[in-house]
Design a protein around this motif. Structure first.
Motif, mmCIF file in Angstrom:
data_model
loop_
_atom_site.group_PDB
_atom_site.id
_atom_site.type_symbol
_atom_site.label_atom_id
_atom_site.label_comp_id
_atom_site.label_asym_id
_atom_site.label_seq_id
_atom_site.Cartn_x
_atom_site.Cartn_y
_atom_site.Cartn_z
ATOM 1 N N PHE A 18 0.869 -1.174 0.000
ATOM 2 C CA PHE A 18 0.000 0.000 0.000
ATOM 3 C C PHE A 18 0.902 1.219 0.000
ATOM 4 O O PHE A 18 1.939 1.219 0.672
ATOM 5 C CB PHE A 18 -0.904 0.054 1.246
ATOM 6 C CG PHE A 18 -1.993 -0.974 1.247
ATOM 7 C CD1 PHE A 18 -2.969 -0.987 0.263
ATOM 8 C CD2 PHE A 18 -2.054 -1.926 2.257
ATOM 9 C CE1 PHE A 18 -3.990 -1.933 0.276
ATOM 10 C CE2 PHE A 18 -3.068 -2.877 2.283
ATOM 11 C CZ PHE A 18 -4.036 -2.876 1.281
ATOM 12 N N LEU A 22 3.262 2.986 3.192
ATOM 13 C CA LEU A 22 3.791 2.088 4.223
ATOM 14 C C LEU A 22 5.280 1.850 3.967
ATOM 15 O O LEU A 22 5.707 1.747 2.826
ATOM 16 C CB LEU A 22 3.067 0.734 4.206
ATOM 17 C CG LEU A 22 1.595 0.707 4.599
ATOM 18 C CD1 LEU A 22 1.105 -0.732 4.667
ATOM 19 C CD2 LEU A 22 1.358 1.405 5.918
ATOM 20 N N ALA A 24 2.282 -4.433 3.421
ATOM 21 C CA ALA A 24 1.267 -4.778 4.425
ATOM 22 C C ALA A 24 1.251 -6.289 4.631
ATOM 23 O O ALA A 24 1.063 -6.780 5.747
ATOM 24 C CB ALA A 24 -0.110 -4.292 3.978
ATOM 25 N N PRO A 45 -0.252 -8.610 16.220
ATOM 26 C CA PRO A 45 -0.734 -7.318 16.721
ATOM 27 C C PRO A 45 -1.472 -6.545 15.638
ATOM 28 O O PRO A 45 -1.373 -6.867 14.448
ATOM 29 C CB PRO A 45 0.555 -6.598 17.126
ATOM 30 C CG PRO A 45 1.630 -7.237 16.327
ATOM 31 C CD PRO A 45 1.209 -8.662 16.107
ATOM 32 N N SER A 46 -2.195 -5.537 16.056
ATOM 33 C CA SER A 46 -2.939 -4.688 15.136
ATOM 34 C C SER A 46 -1.989 -4.104 14.076
ATOM 35 O O SER A 46 -0.886 -3.675 14.393
ATOM 36 C CB SER A 46 -3.595 -3.582 15.962
ATOM 37 O OG SER A 46 -4.163 -2.657 15.103
ATOM 38 N N GLY A 47 -2.405 -4.154 12.822
ATOM 39 C CA GLY A 47 -1.609 -3.570 11.743
ATOM 40 C C GLY A 47 -0.596 -4.518 11.122
ATOM 41 O O GLY A 47 0.149 -4.128 10.224
ATOM 42 N N CYS A 48 -0.550 -5.792 11.564
ATOM 43 C CA CYS A 48 0.491 -6.695 11.059
ATOM 44 C C CYS A 48 0.111 -7.346 9.727
ATOM 45 O O CYS A 48 0.912 -8.075 9.146
ATOM 46 C CB CYS A 48 0.841 -7.759 12.092
ATOM 47 S SG CYS A 48 -0.412 -9.036 12.258
ATOM 48 N N GLY A 49 -1.109 -7.106 9.234
ATOM 49 C CA GLY A 49 -1.462 -7.625 7.905
ATOM 50 C C GLY A 49 -2.451 -8.778 7.886
ATOM 51 O O GLY A 49 -2.673 -9.386 6.836
ATOM 52 N N LYS A 50 -3.094 -9.056 9.022
ATOM 53 C CA LYS A 50 -4.025 -10.193 9.098
ATOM 54 C C LYS A 50 -5.239 -9.998 8.198
ATOM 55 O O LYS A 50 -5.588 -10.871 7.402
ATOM 56 C CB LYS A 50 -4.500 -10.389 10.554
ATOM 57 C CG LYS A 50 -3.379 -10.551 11.557
ATOM 58 C CD LYS A 50 -3.918 -10.716 12.973
ATOM 59 C CE LYS A 50 -4.714 -9.542 13.535
ATOM 60 N NZ LYS A 50 -3.935 -8.315 13.756
ATOM 61 N N THR A 51 -5.895 -8.841 8.347
ATOM 62 C CA THR A 51 -7.112 -8.589 7.570
ATOM 63 C C THR A 51 -6.798 -8.548 6.078
ATOM 64 O O THR A 51 -7.542 -9.110 5.266
ATOM 65 C CB THR A 51 -7.769 -7.267 8.028
ATOM 66 O OG1 THR A 51 -8.228 -7.440 9.364
ATOM 67 C CG2 THR A 51 -8.941 -6.881 7.136
ATOM 68 N N THR A 52 -5.684 -7.922 5.713
ATOM 69 C CA THR A 52 -5.323 -7.847 4.297
ATOM 70 C C THR A 52 -5.114 -9.255 3.732
ATOM 71 O O THR A 52 -5.578 -9.574 2.635
ATOM 72 C CB THR A 52 -4.059 -6.975 4.106
ATOM 73 O OG1 THR A 52 -4.304 -5.702 4.723
ATOM 74 C CG2 THR A 52 -3.746 -6.768 2.636
HETATM 75 P P1 ADP Z 1 -4.458 -6.134 10.836
HETATM 76 O O1 ADP Z 1 -5.717 -6.746 10.354
HETATM 77 O O2 ADP Z 1 -3.410 -7.136 11.235
HETATM 78 O O3 ADP Z 1 -4.679 -5.138 11.940
HETATM 79 P P2 ADP Z 1 -4.343 -4.874 8.225
HETATM 80 O O4 ADP Z 1 -4.213 -5.985 7.253
HETATM 81 O O5 ADP Z 1 -5.698 -4.263 8.375
HETATM 82 O O6 ADP Z 1 -3.761 -5.311 9.639
HETATM 83 O O7 ADP Z 1 -3.347 -3.702 7.810
HETATM 84 C C1 ADP Z 1 -1.979 -3.931 7.557
HETATM 85 C C2 ADP Z 1 -1.333 -2.607 7.201
HETATM 86 O O8 ADP Z 1 -1.839 -2.151 5.948
HETATM 87 C C3 ADP Z 1 -1.643 -1.479 8.193
HETATM 88 O O9 ADP Z 1 -0.501 -0.674 8.288
HETATM 89 C C4 ADP Z 1 -2.785 -0.749 7.545
HETATM 90 O O10 ADP Z 1 -2.806 0.591 7.944
HETATM 91 C C5 ADP Z 1 -2.451 -0.881 6.071
HETATM 92 N N1 ADP Z 1 -3.641 -0.886 5.192
HETATM 93 C C6 ADP Z 1 -4.648 -1.786 5.218
HETATM 94 N N2 ADP Z 1 -5.552 -1.531 4.246
HETATM 95 C C7 ADP Z 1 -5.099 -0.420 3.599
HETATM 96 C C8 ADP Z 1 -5.570 0.364 2.487
HETATM 97 N N3 ADP Z 1 -6.705 0.038 1.856
HETATM 98 N N4 ADP Z 1 -4.837 1.416 2.099
HETATM 99 C C9 ADP Z 1 -3.676 1.728 2.713
HETATM 100 N N5 ADP Z 1 -3.167 1.047 3.756
HETATM 101 C C10 ADP Z 1 -3.857 -0.006 4.202
#
Ligand code: ADP
Ligand code: MG
Length: 353
Positions: A13, A16, A20, A39-46
């Motif tokens: 992204f 960063l 991600a 931890p939060s922000g480590c890329g799980k949701t992505t």
């Molecule tokens: P988690 O689910 O582990 O908290 P995310 O996968 O949501 O982490 O996010 C991983 C990183 O990517 C974070 O730094 C987040 O801010 C960034 N990020 C996630 N989605 C986007 C996006 N659509 N645009 C820019 N940055 C993103």
């Protein structure tokens, strides 16, 4: 046959400093509940969104039942998704919410099947209520029933329990796990909660800054952490240096057994419950209790030992007090840690080898 194979997935992204998701690879075996913990922000949701098809990877690929799905839209991947915030349709009754996703079921059978799914997730009398009339735990069960309505090959759950209050969370978690196991469903759970991951998942990947640092069973990642991050994220750990020579190392705690074998300078981890405190002064192995925390099932101590602070657990039957001199020994080998690239301290040129 693997249910899911994630191969070298990277997602960048703008803005960063690191990807991600960075070269993430793992496999899910049939019947398995797999966790992504970090931890939060480590890329799980992505990572989960790439698997579901809401996000395209910059490189790498995803296979579901050995079929590459990267070019398929989400609705053709046969995965179910449960989000943190339930995301029910507020204007549809509970049963209509569940029926909504049942495109594969002939319409005359949908209502019956939806009612069955609601029974399966433990909801008996709420079919005709509106979502806002249900508790958070009930709404999350409806969301799970709805996700199961599409008969997915894989259920993806993103922090599904984190909006529930503590009492409900434990019960909902246990019931959802029992349901997945009963039905033989494959699922991936994303969570930042280490206790949740350890108790819910059959295997898990521990993520840090976009990368997987370790994959293993809950026991493996807890008892044999590969990196300092994993050791500290999954509970508490004493980290200290040593000079390794095969199965032992010379450390500030004396000569200790280590595993696996190593040579040269190493970073070691020892869980607080693997340090043993005994009464009496122990010469070289003597420390002083500086803090005591009663936790019901056990006690946690801070012990000053040769200018360092160590953390130790004892069973409730042993009690020490601040100021008391104690003798420290260990009851498990210390674990040799590596950096995320798999190198020990001496591999990195930390000391002579
Ligand atoms: P988690 O689910 O582990 O908290 P995310 O996968 O949501 O982490 O996010 C991983 C990183 O990517 C974070 O730094 C987040 O801010 C960034 N990020 C996630 N989605 C986007 C996006 N659509 N645009 C820019 N940055 C993103
Ligand atoms: Mg997330």
């Amino acid at each position: 046959m693997h249910v899911l194979e994630v191969k070298g997935v990277t997602r960048l992204f703008a803005g960063l400093t690191h990807p991600a998701v960075d070269s993430v690879s793992f496999r899910v075996e049939p019947g398995e509940i797999f966790g992504l913990l970090g931890p939060s922000g480590c890329g799980k949701t992505t990572t989960l969104r790439v698997i579901a098809g809401f996000e395209s990877p910059d490189s790498g690929t995803v296979l579901i039942r050995e079929r590459e799905v990267i070019s398929l839209p989400p609705e053709r991947r046969n995965v179910g998704f449960v989000f943190q915030d339930y995301a029910l349709f507020p204007h549809l009754s509970v049963i209509r919410n569940v029926m909504f996703a049942m495109k594969g079921t002939p319409s005359r059978l949908r209502e019956k099947r939806a009612a069955e799914l609601l029974r399966m997730v433990g909801l008996t009398t709420v079919d005709h209520r509106m979502p806002h009339e249900l508790s958070g735990g009930q709404q999350q069960r409806v969301a799970i029933a709805r996700a199961l309505g599409a008969d997915p090959q894989l259920l993806l759950m993103d922090e599904p329990f984190s909006n529930l209050d503590v009492a409900l969370r434990d019960a909902t978690r246990r019931e959802v796990r029992a349901l997945l196991k009963e039905q033989g469903l494959n699922a991936i759970l994303v969570t930042h909660d280490q206790e949740e991951a350890l108790s819910f998942c059959d295997r898990l990947a521990v993520m840090n800054a976009g990368r997987i640092e370790q994959v293993g069973t809950p026991e493996e990642v807890y008892h044999y952490p590969r990196t300092a991050f994993v050791a500290q994220f999954l509970g508490r750990a004493n980290l200290f240096e040593g000079e390794a020579d095969g199965g032992v190392a010379h450390t500030t705690l004396g000569r200790l057994p280590i595993r696996p074998e190593a040579h040269g300078q190493v970073l070691l981890s020892l869980r607080p419950e693997h340090l043993v405190l005994a009464e009496g002064s122990g010469g070289e192995h003597e420390g002083e209790v500086v803090a005591r925390e009663f936790r019901g099932h056990d006690l946690t101590y801070r012990v000053r030992y040769h200018d360092r602070s160590l953390i130790a657990h004892t069973e409730y039957t042993h009690s020490f007090y601040p100021g008391q001199r104690v003798r420290l020994t260990t009851r498990e080998p210390a674990v040799v840690l590596r950096d995320p690239n798999g190198r020990t301290a001496s591999d990195r040129g930390g000391a002579h080898g």
